[in-house]
Design an enzyme around this catalytic site. Structure first.
Site, mmCIF file in Angstrom:
data_model
loop_
_atom_site.group_PDB
_atom_site.id
_atom_site.type_symbol
_atom_site.label_atom_id
_atom_site.label_comp_id
_atom_site.label_asym_id
_atom_site.label_seq_id
_atom_site.Cartn_x
_atom_site.Cartn_y
_atom_site.Cartn_z
ATOM 1 C CE1 TYR A 123 -4.029 1.983 0.131
ATOM 2 C CE2 TYR A 123 -2.782 3.289 1.711
ATOM 3 C CZ TYR A 123 -3.865 3.146 0.868
ATOM 4 O OH TYR A 123 -4.783 4.162 0.747
ATOM 5 C CB SER A 155 -7.110 2.449 -3.038
ATOM 6 O OG SER A 155 -7.589 3.755 -2.903
ATOM 7 C CG ASP A 194 -14.011 3.323 -6.901
ATOM 8 O OD1 ASP A 194 -14.219 4.210 -6.052
ATOM 9 O OD2 ASP A 194 -12.957 2.671 -6.952
ATOM 10 C CG HIS A 203 -12.526 2.587 -3.285
ATOM 11 N ND1 HIS A 203 -11.796 2.810 -4.426
ATOM 12 C CD2 HIS A 203 -11.641 2.680 -2.260
ATOM 13 C CE1 HIS A 203 -10.535 3.042 -4.108
ATOM 14 N NE2 HIS A 203 -10.416 2.952 -2.794
#
Length: 719
Positions: free
Chosen positions: A480, A560, A644, A679
């Site tokens: 991430y 993301s 999203d 999302h």
């Protein structure tokens, strides 16, 4: 993360072949994606954006393109010989009862439960431990296909009233419904157009919530940048709701939240222009027409009130304390110069909670949890014995609660719930899942590797005991690296299926995250964002150098901001991995801030409009702008949802079009667009299982497997 023009589309077809033949004989024909002459100028530099029209999520042309791409993608995925085996095993393993920690509201104890494969968790309640449970709220009844989910649930002080929010199709836009908790009858008209909001009650009279004005054009992609806090008084129409904060240019912020203290005395208002840093204000609800009192008037820190005793406030802050601390101050004069340390900063990151009249200070030590218990004078009561090395959640409750619940998990141990007596310090197991997975056969090893600039980065590697380090183990490297978010050990049912197949799962704690406090976060932001990609690349090289895997058996995955990580890594080092799996990714770094609340991510990214240096830096790593013709990119499965409105799907659409046009070699470039999904939050279990079957199937297949590595793992549970 927490985001035009007509054309003719030629629908793609999949030319099938016998699946026992080499997969390279499987020829793909992608949809013909029209290019337009859109050019933007940034500081005298012209940048082409030929697929700009795909940003229009309201156009028929975009819808036709989505349909055509999905036909190609699902045509390919359906040819994978073991796709259904993976789906069946995922369903088998997922099908166990899951229960949340209980919580008391009024006369009832509530808890969330899923009997196994229900699309959404059901909220149950009991009046006593011996009483028969009853359904309080079943989100599975909200829609026929399970795509309408529960967003949040909040009870009034007495527990007699409940307000809950719902999300339709995965959108961040919510509707709020109010119930009489005793009779379970809806007592209010639905509140609509609520977004990025908690629900905080003022006594039994009403509640505070936040939203934006509904944008003109597409509600899924249009920019939203002025958040507002409202008070809804029960029995009145929404149009009469009182605007509390955010209605003027001076009060303009992208994220505003209101929260009432447990004793009902104060309303606390947080106002932020980005995902990091907030202003904080206080309003005394015991006094009519009381003024807003500023606690902190700048956005240079993350600060919030965790507790109060009368007018004495306890604040959690990273102001001049990158790893956070708790301070106290009186509400009559709460500015920072009057703060006094209560639990001082340490070398480890603090994440505190309160319950049963105590403070519980959770510290993260190399991404592993440690918890200390303090009383209200700041005295250390004890270090709490945890079940093992891993992550805890919970240790929060009302002041009057006599017991506290917490969860414990790590990468190879399914989450269990423990009951903790705060007076004796004794934990006992409250609930343990009955899952068809033998955790004892697997292990997690933490290593520290060296990144490009010499920084030491931790990584947890999970695999089956006895795995031979021969460079041939299928491996997913997940990351991430942003927004001060920490990746701590937690069990994933889906990843358990990967592990059963002999897969290795590696998770590095990249810079940009919060594992080592604000300094670690800042080291992966703006003009230092490349550090995050370098950390991820170095993690891959460590796994290869130490024979866990090799480039032919390595997949990289992230969602993301993690989708950006995958996109940047695969365009910078396409030779490093065999498979790339960017999910709901931020992939157009020059325009991300023009969609929905995307401008709020500027603390981490900066924007292309800031200055020439920032523009050039963003352009240098923006995945969309660094796809080069004639390059052989890894087999890529891009995943996104058509609803999203956090990271709009246009990011993924445009990136897929660029890759499909410029790809050299045989590796497929596919985009899987989930319809009526957002999302990620609230995605039905059925859709989640389908997604993982496709992701794992695509990954194994493109690593050269014609059958699953460990077929016995499937047979064992089919017999």
């Amino acid at each position: 993360m927490r985001k035009l023009i007509t054309f003719a589309v030629a629908a793609g077809v999949l030319i099938s072949c016998d699946t026992t033949e080499n997969k390279k004989d499987l020829t793909l024909k992608y949809p013909a994606t029209k290019k337009v002459d859109t050019v933007d100028t940034y500081f005298e530099t012209k940048v082409k954006d030929p697929y700009r029209w795909l940003e229009d999520d309201m156009s028929d042309e975009t819808a036709e393109w989505v349909k055509a791409e999905n036909e190609v993608t699902f045509g390919y995925l359906e040819k994978i010989p073991f796709r259904n085996d993976l789906k069946q095993r995922l369903e088998q393993l997922w099908n166990y009862e899951k229960v949340s920690a209980p919580f008391k509201e009024g006369d009832y104890t509530y808890y969330y439960k899923n009997d196994g494969l229900q699309n959404q968790y059901v909220i149950y309640r009991k009046k006593t431990e011996e009483a028969e449970e009853e359904v309080f709220l079943d989100p599975n009844t909200f829609s026929d296909d399970g795509t309408t989910s529960l967003g949040g649930l909040s009870f009034s002080k007495s527990g007699k009233l409940a307000a809950y929010s719902i999300s339709e199709g995965g959108s961040d836009w919510r509707k709020v419904i109010v119930k009489d908790a005793e009779t379970k009858e809806i007592i209010e008209d639905t509140i609509v157009d609520v977004k990025f909001s908690g629900l905080s009650w003022k006594g039994e009279e009403g509640f505070f919530y936040s939203s934006y004005d509904k944008p003109k054009g597409s509600e899924l992609s249009a920019k939203t940048d002025q958040h507002k806090l409202y008070y809804h008084k029960l029995g009145t129409p929404q149009k009469e709701d009182q605007l509390i904060f955010g209605g003027t240019e001076e009060e303009k912020h992208r994220y505003i939240g209101g929260n009432v203290t447990e004793d009902g005395r104060y309303l606390l208002i947080s106002a932020a222009i980005s995902t990091s840093g907030n202003k904080l204000f206080l309003k005394d609800l015991t006094k009519e027409n009381s003024e807003l009192v500023p606690i902190i008037e700048t956005t240079e820190s993350d600060t919030y009130v965790i507790e109060n005793e009368g007018s004495k406030l306890y604040l959690v802050t990273n102001l001049n304390a990158p790893n956070k601390k708790i301070v106290t101050v009186d509400a009559s004069n709460p500015s920072p110069e009057n703060w006094e340390d209560f639990i001082p900063e340490t070398e480890n990151v603090l994440s505190p909670n309160t319950g049963s009249g105590y403070f519980f200070a959770e510290y993260m030590i190399d991404a592993v949890s440690q918890v200390k218990q303090y009383d209200y004078s700041g005295k250390l009561i004890r270090d709490i014995d945890l079940p093992g090395l891993g992550s805890v959640g919970g240790f929060g409750s009302k002041k009057e609660d006599k017991v506290i619940y917490y969860s414990f998990t790590n990468y190879n141990t399914p989450g269990s719930i423990y009951k903790f007596n705060p007076e004796t310090g004794v934990s006992e197991e409250y609930w343990q899942p009955s899952i068809d997975f033998d955790s004892d056969k697997y292990e997690s090893k933490q290593v520290f590797y060296t990144s490009k600039d010499g920084t030491k980065v931790p990584m947890l590697i999970t695999y089956k005991k006895g795995t031979e380090l021969n460079g041939k183990n299928p491996t997913i490297l997940y990351g991430y690296g942003g927004f001060n978010i920490s990746l701590t050990p937690s069990f994933s049912t889906a990843m358990a299926v990967w592990l059963e197949q002999g897969g290795v799962y590696a998770v590095p704690n990249l810079r940009g995250g919060g594992e080592y406090g604000k300094k670690w976060h800042n080291a992966g932001t703006k003009l230092q964002k490349q550090n995050v990609f370098d950390d991820f690349i170095a993690a891959a090289e460590y796994l290869i150098d130490n024979k866990y895997t090799s480039s032919e058996y390595l997949a990289i995955r992230g969602g993301s901001n993690g989708g950006l990580l995958v996109g940047a890594t695969m365009t910078q080092r396409p030779d490093l991995m065999k498979v790339a799996l960017p999910a709901v990714g931020v992939l157009d770094m020059l325009r991300y801030h023009t969609f929905t609340a995307g401008a709020g991510w500027a603390y981490d990214y900066g924007t292309a409009e800031d200055n020439p240096e920032m523009f050039e830096y963003l352009k240098s790593y923006s995945p969309l702008h660094n796809v080069k013709a004639g390059t052989s990119y890894p087999a890529t499965l891009i995943t996104t949802g058509d609803h999203d409105d956090r990271v709009v799907p246009a990011h993924s659409f445009k990136f897929a079009a660029e890759l499909q046009e410029k790809q050299s070699g045989d590796n497929p470039i596919l985009i899987r667009i989930e319809t009526n999904a957002g999302h990620g939050a609230g995605t039905p279990v059925s859709k989640t299982i389908d997604q993982y079957a496709d992701i794992f199937g695509f990954t194994f297949y493109n690593m050269g497997y014609e059958k699953l590595p460990n077929k016995a793992a499937l047979k064992e549970f089919k017999e």
